[in-house]
Design an enzyme around this catalytic site. Structure first.
Site, PDB file in Angstrom:
ATOM      1  N   GLN A 104     -14.793 -41.877 -48.669  1.00  0.00           N
ATOM      2  CA  GLN A 104     -13.563 -41.378 -48.066  1.00  0.00           C
ATOM      3  C   GLN A 104     -13.586 -39.847 -48.145  1.00  0.00           C
ATOM      4  O   GLN A 104     -13.698 -39.289 -49.246  1.00  0.00           O
ATOM      5  CB  GLN A 104     -12.308 -41.879 -48.782  1.00  0.00           C
ATOM      6  N   TYR A 177      -1.922 -34.977 -46.767  1.00  0.00           N
ATOM      7  CA  TYR A 177      -3.019 -34.011 -46.965  1.00  0.00           C
ATOM      8  C   TYR A 177      -3.343 -33.299 -45.645  1.00  0.00           C
ATOM      9  O   TYR A 177      -2.570 -33.378 -44.701  1.00  0.00           O
ATOM     10  CB  TYR A 177      -4.222 -34.733 -47.586  1.00  0.00           C
TER      11      TYR A 177
END
Ligand SMILES: Cc1cc2nc3c(=O)[nH]c(=O)nc-3n(C[C@H](O)[C@H](O)[C@H](O)COP(=O)(O)O)c2cc1C
Length: 368
Positions: A104, A177
Protein backbone atom coordinates in the site's frame (compact mmCIF):
# COMPACT_ATOMS: atom_id res chain seq x y z
CA UNK A 1 -25.81 -21.99 14.36
CA UNK A 2 -23.47 -19.88 12.26
CA UNK A 3 -23.92 -19.70 8.51
CA UNK A 4 -21.50 -21.79 6.42
CA UNK A 5 -18.58 -19.63 5.30
CA UNK A 6 -17.67 -21.29 1.95
CA UNK A 7 -18.22 -18.05 0.02
CA UNK A 8 -15.17 -16.61 1.79
CA UNK A 9 -13.04 -19.46 0.54
CA UNK A 10 -13.82 -19.42 -3.15
CA UNK A 11 -11.15 -18.13 -5.55
CA UNK A 12 -11.39 -14.71 -7.18
CA UNK A 13 -9.54 -13.03 -10.02
CA UNK A 14 -8.44 -9.42 -10.30
CA UNK A 15 -7.28 -9.26 -13.92
CA UNK A 16 -4.80 -12.09 -14.33
CA UNK A 17 -4.11 -12.38 -10.61
CA UNK A 18 -5.92 -15.36 -9.12
CA UNK A 19 -6.52 -15.18 -5.38
CA UNK A 20 -7.19 -18.44 -3.59
CA UNK A 21 -9.91 -16.92 -1.43
CA UNK A 22 -11.77 -13.69 -0.66
CA UNK A 23 -9.89 -12.71 2.49
CA UNK A 24 -7.59 -9.71 2.28
CA UNK A 25 -5.31 -8.55 5.07
CA UNK A 26 -6.11 -4.85 5.53
CA UNK A 27 -3.18 -2.42 5.38
CA UNK A 28 -1.98 -1.71 8.91
CA UNK A 29 0.85 0.59 9.88
CA UNK A 30 2.95 -1.16 12.50
CA UNK A 31 6.06 1.08 12.79
CA UNK A 32 8.40 -1.86 13.24
CA UNK A 33 10.65 -1.06 10.25
CA UNK A 34 13.67 0.47 11.91
CA UNK A 35 15.18 3.17 9.74
CA UNK A 36 12.25 2.66 7.33
CA UNK A 37 13.64 -0.71 6.22
CA UNK A 38 11.49 -3.83 6.73
CA UNK A 39 13.64 -6.40 8.53
CA UNK A 40 13.43 -10.11 9.27
CA UNK A 41 10.73 -9.68 11.94
CA UNK A 42 8.47 -7.81 9.50
CA UNK A 43 9.17 -10.42 6.80
CA UNK A 44 8.21 -13.25 9.16
CA UNK A 45 5.05 -11.37 10.24
CA UNK A 46 3.79 -11.21 6.65
CA UNK A 47 4.91 -14.76 5.89
CA UNK A 48 2.83 -16.03 8.82
CA UNK A 49 -0.32 -14.46 7.27
CA UNK A 50 0.42 -16.22 3.98
CA UNK A 51 0.90 -19.50 5.85
CA UNK A 52 -2.35 -18.81 7.69
CA UNK A 53 -4.25 -18.85 4.39
CA UNK A 54 -4.92 -15.14 3.67
CA UNK A 55 -5.87 -14.72 -0.01
CA UNK A 56 -4.28 -11.30 -0.51
CA UNK A 57 -2.02 -9.47 1.92
CA UNK A 58 -1.93 -5.69 1.66
CA UNK A 59 1.10 -4.22 3.39
CA UNK A 60 1.10 -1.46 5.93
CA UNK A 61 1.32 2.01 4.37
CA UNK A 62 4.67 2.44 2.58
CA UNK A 63 6.04 5.89 1.82
CA UNK A 64 6.75 6.85 -1.80
CA UNK A 65 9.37 9.40 -0.72
CA UNK A 66 11.51 9.99 2.36
CA UNK A 67 10.59 13.66 2.84
CA UNK A 68 7.07 15.04 2.46
CA UNK A 69 5.41 11.61 2.70
CA UNK A 70 7.07 10.65 5.95
CA UNK A 71 5.91 11.84 9.35
CA UNK A 72 5.98 8.59 11.30
CA UNK A 73 9.19 7.01 12.56
CA UNK A 74 9.88 3.40 11.56
CA UNK A 75 7.30 3.37 8.79
CA UNK A 76 8.89 1.75 5.74
CA UNK A 77 9.51 3.34 2.36
CA UNK A 78 10.14 1.86 -1.07
CA UNK A 79 12.69 4.40 -2.17
CA UNK A 80 16.09 3.62 -0.68
CA UNK A 81 18.09 0.59 -1.89
CA UNK A 82 17.96 -0.93 1.62
CA UNK A 83 14.17 -0.63 1.84
CA UNK A 84 13.74 -2.08 -1.66
CA UNK A 85 15.95 -5.00 -0.69
CA UNK A 86 13.92 -5.54 2.49
CA UNK A 87 10.67 -5.61 0.52
CA UNK A 88 12.16 -7.99 -2.04
CA UNK A 89 12.68 -10.48 0.80
CA UNK A 90 9.11 -9.99 2.05
CA UNK A 91 7.72 -10.59 -1.45
CA UNK A 92 9.80 -13.71 -1.91
CA UNK A 93 8.91 -15.21 1.50
CA UNK A 94 5.19 -14.57 1.03
CA UNK A 95 5.33 -16.13 -2.43
CA UNK A 96 7.22 -19.15 -1.05
CA UNK A 97 4.41 -19.62 1.48
CA UNK A 98 1.82 -19.63 -1.32
CA UNK A 99 0.53 -16.12 -0.67
CA UNK A 100 -0.17 -13.06 -2.82
CA UNK A 101 0.81 -9.61 -1.60
CA UNK A 102 0.80 -5.97 -2.64
CA UNK A 103 2.26 -2.83 -1.09
CA UNK A 104 0.00 0.00 0.00
CA UNK A 105 1.59 3.30 -1.11
CA UNK A 106 0.91 6.01 1.43
CA UNK A 107 1.73 9.71 1.34
CA UNK A 108 0.78 11.22 4.68
CA UNK A 109 -0.01 14.63 3.17
CA UNK A 110 -1.59 17.02 5.70
CA UNK A 111 -1.44 14.40 8.46
CA UNK A 112 2.34 14.48 8.40
CA UNK A 113 3.54 16.48 11.35
CA UNK A 114 6.81 18.09 10.22
CA UNK A 115 7.92 18.50 13.84
CA UNK A 116 7.83 14.74 14.32
CA UNK A 117 9.47 13.98 10.99
CA UNK A 118 13.09 13.64 9.96
CA UNK A 119 12.74 16.89 7.99
CA UNK A 120 11.01 19.42 10.26
CA UNK A 121 11.98 22.28 7.93
CA UNK A 122 10.04 20.84 4.97
CA UNK A 123 6.34 21.87 4.92
CA UNK A 124 3.70 19.18 4.47
CA UNK A 125 1.88 18.72 1.19
CA UNK A 126 -1.84 18.79 0.52
CA UNK A 127 -4.30 20.22 -1.98
CA UNK A 128 -4.87 23.52 -0.18
CA UNK A 129 -2.66 23.34 2.91
CA UNK A 130 -5.66 22.47 5.06
CA UNK A 131 -5.70 19.81 7.74
CA UNK A 132 -8.86 20.76 9.60
CA UNK A 133 -11.02 22.61 7.05
CA UNK A 134 -12.49 25.20 9.44
CA UNK A 135 -9.20 26.13 11.03
CA UNK A 136 -7.46 27.69 8.03
CA UNK A 137 -4.41 26.53 6.12
CA UNK A 138 -1.29 25.29 7.92
CA UNK A 139 0.84 25.30 4.80
CA UNK A 140 0.82 26.77 1.30
CA UNK A 141 -1.24 24.86 -1.27
CA UNK A 142 0.92 22.55 -3.37
CA UNK A 143 2.38 24.16 -6.45
CA UNK A 144 1.74 22.50 -9.80
CA UNK A 145 5.40 21.45 -9.86
CA UNK A 146 4.95 19.77 -6.48
CA UNK A 147 1.83 17.97 -7.71
CA UNK A 148 3.81 16.75 -10.69
CA UNK A 149 6.56 15.50 -8.35
CA UNK A 150 4.05 13.74 -6.09
CA UNK A 151 2.46 11.98 -9.06
CA UNK A 152 5.81 10.80 -10.38
CA UNK A 153 6.86 9.59 -6.92
CA UNK A 154 3.73 7.45 -6.65
CA UNK A 155 4.35 6.07 -10.14
CA UNK A 156 7.97 5.24 -9.30
CA UNK A 157 6.90 3.59 -6.03
CA UNK A 158 4.38 1.39 -7.87
CA UNK A 159 7.03 0.42 -10.42
CA UNK A 160 9.43 -0.40 -7.56
CA UNK A 161 6.66 -2.52 -5.97
CA UNK A 162 6.40 -4.58 -9.14
CA UNK A 163 10.18 -4.83 -9.45
CA UNK A 164 10.43 -6.08 -5.86
CA UNK A 165 8.26 -9.06 -6.81
CA UNK A 166 4.82 -8.13 -5.47
CA UNK A 167 1.58 -9.19 -7.15
CA UNK A 168 -0.14 -5.79 -7.10
CA UNK A 169 -0.04 -2.27 -5.61
CA UNK A 170 -2.62 -0.23 -3.74
CA UNK A 171 -2.70 3.58 -3.74
CA UNK A 172 -3.83 4.98 -0.40
CA UNK A 173 -6.48 7.46 -1.45
CA UNK A 174 -8.43 7.34 1.84
CA UNK A 175 -8.49 8.68 5.41
CA UNK A 176 -7.59 12.36 4.69
CA UNK A 177 -4.02 11.76 3.50
CA UNK A 178 -2.48 13.39 0.42
CA UNK A 179 -4.61 11.90 -2.37
CA UNK A 180 -7.77 12.20 -0.27
CA UNK A 181 -7.03 15.86 0.43
CA UNK A 182 -7.63 16.36 -3.31
CA UNK A 183 -10.85 14.27 -3.40
CA UNK A 184 -12.67 16.05 -0.56
CA UNK A 185 -14.11 19.46 -1.45
CA UNK A 186 -13.66 20.68 2.14
CA UNK A 187 -9.88 20.26 1.93
CA UNK A 188 -9.51 20.97 -1.78
CA UNK A 189 -10.32 24.64 -2.33
CA UNK A 190 -8.23 24.95 -5.51
CA UNK A 191 -9.53 26.83 -8.49
CA UNK A 192 -7.05 25.41 -11.02
CA UNK A 193 -7.38 22.12 -12.92
CA UNK A 194 -6.55 20.12 -9.75
CA UNK A 195 -9.64 21.33 -7.91
CA UNK A 196 -13.26 22.36 -8.47
CA UNK A 197 -15.60 19.61 -9.69
CA UNK A 198 -15.04 15.86 -9.43
CA UNK A 199 -13.03 15.86 -12.66
CA UNK A 200 -10.60 18.32 -11.12
CA UNK A 201 -10.49 16.70 -7.69
CA UNK A 202 -9.86 13.22 -9.11
CA UNK A 203 -7.26 14.43 -11.63
CA UNK A 204 -4.25 13.77 -9.42
CA UNK A 205 -5.28 10.18 -8.62
CA UNK A 206 -6.27 9.54 -12.22
CA UNK A 207 -2.87 10.79 -13.44
CA UNK A 208 -1.10 8.51 -10.96
CA UNK A 209 -3.12 5.53 -12.18
CA UNK A 210 -2.82 6.34 -15.89
CA UNK A 211 0.93 6.91 -15.79
CA UNK A 212 1.53 3.85 -13.59
CA UNK A 213 -0.50 1.69 -15.95
CA UNK A 214 1.68 2.64 -18.92
CA UNK A 215 4.79 1.65 -16.92
CA UNK A 216 3.61 -1.61 -15.30
CA UNK A 217 1.56 -2.98 -18.20
CA UNK A 218 -1.94 -4.46 -18.18
CA UNK A 219 -1.22 -7.48 -15.94
CA UNK A 220 -0.15 -5.81 -12.70
CA UNK A 221 -3.32 -5.06 -10.74
CA UNK A 222 -3.66 -1.55 -9.34
CA UNK A 223 -6.06 -0.97 -6.47
CA UNK A 224 -7.12 2.32 -4.91
CA UNK A 225 -8.37 2.66 -1.35
CA UNK A 226 -10.90 5.43 -0.77
CA UNK A 227 -13.14 6.43 2.14
CA UNK A 228 -16.19 8.56 2.63
CA UNK A 229 -15.11 9.13 6.25
CA UNK A 230 -12.32 11.49 7.15
CA UNK A 231 -10.07 11.61 10.18
CA UNK A 232 -11.39 15.10 10.86
CA UNK A 233 -14.98 13.87 10.61
CA UNK A 234 -16.06 10.24 10.83
CA UNK A 235 -19.53 11.18 9.55
CA UNK A 236 -18.28 13.04 6.47
CA UNK A 237 -19.79 12.05 3.16
CA UNK A 238 -17.23 12.90 0.52
CA UNK A 239 -19.88 11.90 -2.05
CA UNK A 240 -23.40 12.83 -0.90
CA UNK A 241 -25.26 10.67 -3.44
CA UNK A 242 -24.67 7.62 -5.63
CA UNK A 243 -24.50 10.01 -8.61
CA UNK A 244 -21.64 11.87 -6.98
CA UNK A 245 -19.99 8.60 -6.03
CA UNK A 246 -20.05 7.66 -9.70
CA UNK A 247 -18.39 10.95 -10.62
CA UNK A 248 -15.66 10.15 -8.10
CA UNK A 249 -15.05 6.58 -9.30
CA UNK A 250 -15.53 6.82 -13.07
CA UNK A 251 -12.36 8.86 -13.79
CA UNK A 252 -10.33 6.37 -11.74
CA UNK A 253 -11.87 3.42 -13.59
CA UNK A 254 -11.22 5.13 -16.93
CA UNK A 255 -7.61 5.73 -15.92
CA UNK A 256 -7.12 1.98 -15.50
CA UNK A 257 -7.73 1.03 -11.88
CA UNK A 258 -8.46 -2.69 -11.44
CA UNK A 259 -10.23 -2.68 -8.08
CA UNK A 260 -11.72 -0.32 -5.52
CA UNK A 261 -11.07 -0.81 -1.81
CA UNK A 262 -13.77 1.12 0.02
CA UNK A 263 -12.79 1.76 3.62
CA UNK A 264 -15.50 2.01 6.22
CA UNK A 265 -15.37 1.39 9.94
CA UNK A 266 -18.31 -1.07 9.97
CA UNK A 267 -18.75 -3.06 6.78
CA UNK A 268 -22.53 -3.54 7.21
CA UNK A 269 -23.41 0.17 7.23
CA UNK A 270 -25.25 1.43 4.12
CA UNK A 271 -23.46 4.11 2.12
CA UNK A 272 -26.57 6.04 1.04
CA UNK A 273 -30.21 6.28 2.09
CA UNK A 274 -32.69 4.00 0.37
CA UNK A 275 -30.47 0.94 -0.09
CA UNK A 276 -28.56 -1.38 2.21
CA UNK A 277 -25.54 -1.52 -0.12
CA UNK A 278 -22.33 -0.42 1.56
CA UNK A 279 -19.63 1.66 -0.16
CA UNK A 280 -17.97 -1.35 -1.81
CA UNK A 281 -21.41 -2.53 -2.90
CA UNK A 282 -22.11 0.76 -4.62
CA UNK A 283 -18.62 0.92 -6.14
CA UNK A 284 -19.18 -2.50 -7.72
CA UNK A 285 -22.65 -1.58 -8.96
CA UNK A 286 -21.52 1.75 -10.41
CA UNK A 287 -18.24 0.68 -12.07
CA UNK A 288 -18.51 -3.08 -12.58
CA UNK A 289 -15.00 -3.38 -11.11
CA UNK A 290 -14.01 -5.82 -8.37
CA UNK A 291 -14.38 -4.27 -4.94
CA UNK A 292 -13.03 -4.87 -1.44
CA UNK A 293 -14.97 -4.01 1.71
CA UNK A 294 -13.66 -3.73 5.27
CA UNK A 295 -14.59 -2.74 8.79
CA UNK A 296 -15.02 -4.62 12.07
CA UNK A 297 -15.09 -8.07 10.50
CA UNK A 298 -15.25 -10.70 13.20
CA UNK A 299 -15.02 -8.15 16.02
CA UNK A 300 -17.59 -6.41 18.20
CA UNK A 301 -16.04 -2.92 18.22
CA UNK A 302 -14.54 -0.70 15.50
CA UNK A 303 -10.89 0.14 15.08
CA UNK A 304 -10.72 3.79 16.13
CA UNK A 305 -12.24 2.86 19.51
CA UNK A 306 -9.44 0.33 19.89
CA UNK A 307 -6.95 3.15 20.16
CA UNK A 308 -9.00 4.52 23.05
CA UNK A 309 -8.65 1.22 24.87
CA UNK A 310 -11.91 -0.55 23.97
CA UNK A 311 -11.58 -4.34 23.84
CA UNK A 312 -13.36 -6.03 20.92
CA UNK A 313 -14.80 -9.52 21.30
CA UNK A 314 -15.07 -12.07 18.48
CA UNK A 315 -18.31 -11.49 16.53
CA UNK A 316 -20.47 -13.44 14.09
CA UNK A 317 -19.66 -13.52 10.36
CA UNK A 318 -23.28 -14.19 9.35
CA UNK A 319 -24.02 -10.72 7.99
CA UNK A 320 -20.75 -10.71 6.02
CA UNK A 321 -21.57 -14.07 4.47
CA UNK A 322 -25.05 -12.84 3.59
CA UNK A 323 -23.74 -9.74 1.82
CA UNK A 324 -21.06 -11.67 -0.03
CA UNK A 325 -23.45 -14.41 -1.10
CA UNK A 326 -25.71 -11.70 -2.47
CA UNK A 327 -22.71 -10.51 -4.52
CA UNK A 328 -22.54 -7.03 -2.99
CA UNK A 329 -18.72 -6.99 -3.13
CA UNK A 330 -16.01 -9.50 -3.98
CA UNK A 331 -13.35 -9.41 -1.30
CA UNK A 332 -13.30 -8.59 2.39
CA UNK A 333 -10.37 -6.99 4.16
CA UNK A 334 -9.71 -7.95 7.76
CA UNK A 335 -7.60 -5.71 9.95
CA UNK A 336 -7.26 -6.23 13.67
CA UNK A 337 -8.41 -9.84 13.73
CA UNK A 338 -5.47 -10.68 11.45
CA UNK A 339 -3.07 -8.40 13.27
CA UNK A 340 -3.81 -10.37 16.41
CA UNK A 341 -3.95 -13.84 14.94
CA UNK A 342 -2.06 -15.00 11.82
CA UNK A 343 -4.21 -18.15 11.84
CA UNK A 344 -7.53 -16.26 11.76
CA UNK A 345 -8.45 -17.25 8.18
CA UNK A 346 -7.61 -20.89 8.74
CA UNK A 347 -9.58 -20.98 12.00
CA UNK A 348 -12.61 -19.50 10.24
CA UNK A 349 -12.27 -21.93 7.32
CA UNK A 350 -12.11 -24.94 9.58
CA UNK A 351 -14.87 -23.78 11.93
CA UNK A 352 -12.60 -23.32 14.96
CA UNK A 353 -14.52 -20.21 16.01
CA UNK A 354 -14.06 -20.98 19.71
CA UNK A 355 -10.33 -20.34 19.16
CA UNK A 356 -10.81 -16.79 17.82
CA UNK A 357 -9.35 -14.13 20.07
CA UNK A 358 -10.52 -10.79 21.42
CA UNK A 359 -8.62 -7.69 20.32
CA UNK A 360 -7.10 -5.17 22.67
CA UNK A 361 -4.67 -2.37 21.98
CA UNK A 362 -1.86 -4.37 23.61
CA UNK A 363 -1.65 -6.24 20.30
CA UNK A 364 -0.40 -3.07 18.60
CA UNK A 365 2.95 -3.40 20.32
CA UNK A 366 3.66 -6.94 19.14
CA UNK A 367 4.38 -8.54 15.75
CA UNK A 368 2.52 -11.78 16.38
C1 LIG B 1 -2.91 -0.53 13.84
C2 LIG B 1 -3.64 -0.08 12.62
C3 LIG B 1 -2.95 0.52 11.59
C4 LIG B 1 -3.61 0.93 10.41
N1 LIG B 1 -2.88 1.47 9.38
C5 LIG B 1 -3.48 1.69 8.18
C6 LIG B 1 -2.72 2.03 7.03
O1 LIG B 1 -1.48 2.11 7.05
N2 LIG B 1 -3.38 2.25 5.87
C7 LIG B 1 -4.75 2.16 5.79
O2 LIG B 1 -5.31 2.38 4.72
N3 LIG B 1 -5.49 1.82 6.87
C8 LIG B 1 -4.89 1.55 8.04
N4 LIG B 1 -5.65 1.11 9.11
C9 LIG B 1 -7.08 0.82 8.92
C10 LIG B 1 -7.27 -0.66 8.55
O3 LIG B 1 -6.76 -0.95 7.27
C11 LIG B 1 -8.75 -1.07 8.56
O4 LIG B 1 -9.44 -0.34 7.59
C12 LIG B 1 -9.39 -0.86 9.92
O5 LIG B 1 -8.58 -1.39 10.95
C13 LIG B 1 -10.78 -1.49 10.00
O6 LIG B 1 -10.66 -2.89 9.89
P1 LIG B 1 -10.83 -3.84 11.20
O7 LIG B 1 -12.07 -3.37 11.87
O8 LIG B 1 -10.93 -5.21 10.60
O9 LIG B 1 -9.62 -3.65 12.04
C14 LIG B 1 -5.00 0.73 10.30
C15 LIG B 1 -5.70 0.13 11.35
C16 LIG B 1 -5.04 -0.28 12.50
C17 LIG B 1 -5.82 -0.98 13.59
Amino acid sequence: MSKPVQILFTPFRIGNLTLKNRIVMAPMTRSFSRGSVPGDDVTAYYRRRAEGGVGLILSEGVHPNTTTADGTPNVPDIVTPAAKEGWRKVASEVKAAGGAMGLQLWHEGPYRNPAKSAHPDIPSWSASGLKVPDKGPLWAPMTEAEIETAIEEFVAAAVATKEAGFACAEFHGAHSYLIDSFFWDKTNRRTDKWGGDWTGRTRMAAEIIRRTRTKVGPDFPLIIRISQWKQQDFDAKCAETPQEFEQWLAPLADAGIDAFHCSQRRFWEPAFDGSDLNAAGWAKKLTGKPTISVGSVGLSGEFTATYGGEVSKPASLDRLVEMMERGDFDLIAVGRALLQDPQWAEKVRTGRTDELKEFSKDALGVLY
